[in-house]
Design a protein around this motif. Sequence first.
Motif, short mmCIF file in Angstrom:
data_model
loop_
_atom_site.label_atom_id
_atom_site.label_comp_id
_atom_site.label_asym_id
_atom_site.label_seq_id
_atom_site.Cartn_x
_atom_site.Cartn_y
_atom_site.Cartn_z
N GLN A 169 0.65 -1.32 -0.08
CA GLN A 169 -0.13 0.01 -0.12
C GLN A 169 0.76 1.28 -0.06
O GLN A 169 0.34 2.14 -0.56
N HIS A 173 1.07 4.00 -3.01
CA HIS A 173 0.61 5.12 -2.73
C HIS A 173 1.99 6.45 -3.23
O HIS A 173 1.79 7.03 -3.75
N LYS A 176 1.53 6.66 -6.63
CA LYS A 176 0.21 6.83 -7.38
C LYS A 176 -0.49 5.54 -8.13
O LYS A 176 -0.95 5.89 -9.14
#
Length: 306
Positions: A169, A173, A176
């Motif tokens: 994750q 992130h 993007k």
Amino acid sequence: MDFIAIDFETANSLRTSVCSIGIVQVKNGKIKEEVHTLINPLSEFHYYNTKIHGITEDMVMSAPTFEEFWPDFKEFVENQTIIAHNASFDISVLRASLNNFHESTPDFQYGCSYQIAKKVWPNLYNHKLSTVANYLGISLRHHDALEDARASAKITLQAMQKTRTNSVQELSHLHKLKVGTPNPTKKQGTRSIKSKTDASLQLLETEVNLPNMKHPFYGANIVFTGRMLSMTRMQAAQLAVNCGAICKGNVDSNTNVLVVGDNDLVKYVQGIKSTKMKKVEEMISHGLPIEIVGEQDFLRIVRYND
């Protein structure tokens, strides 16, 4: 750094024809457990697929079916983060296989080591599993489900180390990238429309209710090429959509079946090939399990009734 890497090999172009599964469990940044099993897909093996992964019908005769293996598989993936190379394919295989015996998809999140590699090592000439593995010094016997899952896991771990991140994750992130969740009820209307052909076929899909999930074309991505003699392409696309297929105007990495009209099938046998045919043959040579089907075989398959 906890996640599960998976990989499927299939017997033919259908998402429900899993013949091998590789599972790699990563805990605290290290590989903790690996599982590999052959699966009896209860369907025929296509020549192209066997040529790619080397698995034959005789090899899986005594293997468990996907349904029989699912309880063990579920323990690994439920409420976990899954990684796969070209994850959209593997997740679609998982969903289709579960739908095939009316099992709900468990909760999990998933990321794609292909997309991660594109962001972390953007200068590579391509980001196929074999290319990235070779660049990173990861040994790989490509198209062995366990080897592919292990390579996907190691690529993800090296990407985390390079970016100093601690989870799929966090890594996603940072670049993007979307962390996906299984969503079998996704509405067709949310997809972008790229062409008039795709737009028309998208509308056709909304008119069809409850296709047979056991149909050979259920969940398959189908592209048509050449002039059909028995009907128009739009009529043929409607038949395919009625079977639960997804029809598109252009060949891409998600394509499962290329249907060749009879008028062009003769030319194809003679070596005269359309752009779509050439592209599909090239993709097959690079390991993608795409099936080329003639018009009459297409009509025979759409009439299939389990």
